[in-house]
Design an enzyme around this catalytic site. Structure first.
Site, PDB file in Angstrom:
ATOM      1  N   LYS A  23      42.198  53.681  56.683  1.00  0.00           N
ATOM      2  CA  LYS A  23      43.635  53.849  56.428  1.00  0.00           C
ATOM      3  C   LYS A  23      44.329  54.658  57.529  1.00  0.00           C
ATOM      4  O   LYS A  23      45.479  55.051  57.386  1.00  0.00           O
ATOM      5  CB  LYS A  23      43.852  54.517  55.063  1.00  0.00           C
ATOM      6  N   CYS A  24      43.649  54.867  58.631  1.00  0.00           N
ATOM      7  CA  CYS A  24      44.182  55.648  59.755  1.00  0.00           C
ATOM      8  C   CYS A  24      45.067  54.758  60.633  1.00  0.00           C
ATOM      9  O   CYS A  24      44.823  53.559  60.770  1.00  0.00           O
ATOM     10  CB  CYS A  24      43.016  56.198  60.580  1.00  0.00           C
ATOM     11  N   GLY A  25      46.070  55.361  61.250  1.00  0.00           N
ATOM     12  CA  GLY A  25      46.923  54.632  62.184  1.00  0.00           C
ATOM     13  C   GLY A  25      46.168  54.105  63.389  1.00  0.00           C
ATOM     14  O   GLY A  25      46.625  53.165  64.054  1.00  0.00           O
TER      15      GLY A  25
END
Length: 155
Positions: free
Chosen positions: A34-36
């Protein structure tokens, strides 16, 4: 101690020795679905596909230490496969800093000391390891994997 003295756990819960990868250049990366920076999975997979005939192995270690990962290792690995086409080995969710850090990451940080500080600052910190097990470079999370100098580990 060397990198080959550590044991790690796959996303399915199987434990193995890092000595399994003796003789292989490695990219070891802490990940989060879910990290950019998650689109880096695509570049890491590209490097893996491009250089696996040269022995390169990419090892992904999901971490929720920065609160950007699913709460289940198998689900995290499945998300990597389904969303980004990841085929390289993924592991159990782990911590990369602090008292409960996976010992492998304590070792990686100690070997790459001074290059980016003592702690891992964010997801997608990448470590290059030679086929002889030497940690030669640490890359910051924002570094695009395609910009890493793989000549440091590939012959």
């Amino acid at each position: 101690m060397s990198i080959y003295d550590y044991t790690v756990t796959t996303e399915s819960g199987d434990t193995y020795s890092m000595s399994k990868y003796r003789g292989h250049p490695l990219i070891i990366v802490n990940t989060a679905t879910k990290c950019g920076f998650a689109p880096q999975f695509e570049q890491l997979e590209q490097l893996y596909e491009q250089h696996k005939d040269d022995g390169l192995i990419v090892l992904g270690f999901p971490s929720d230490q920065f609160h950007q990962e699913l709460d289940d290792s198998a689900k995290a690995a499945e998300a990597c496969r389904m969303t980004y086409g990841v085929s390289f080995p993924m592991h159990a969710i782990c911590e990369v800093n602090g008292a409960n850090a996976l010992p492998l990451f304590d070792y990686l940080k100690a070997q790459a000391k001074g290059t980016l500080g003592d702690n891992i600052k964010w997801n997608f910190t990448k470590f290059l390891v030679t086929a002889d097990g030497e940690v030669v470079k640490r890359y910051a999370p924002k570094t695009n994997p395609l910009k890493m100098d793989l000549s440091l580990i590939l012959k």
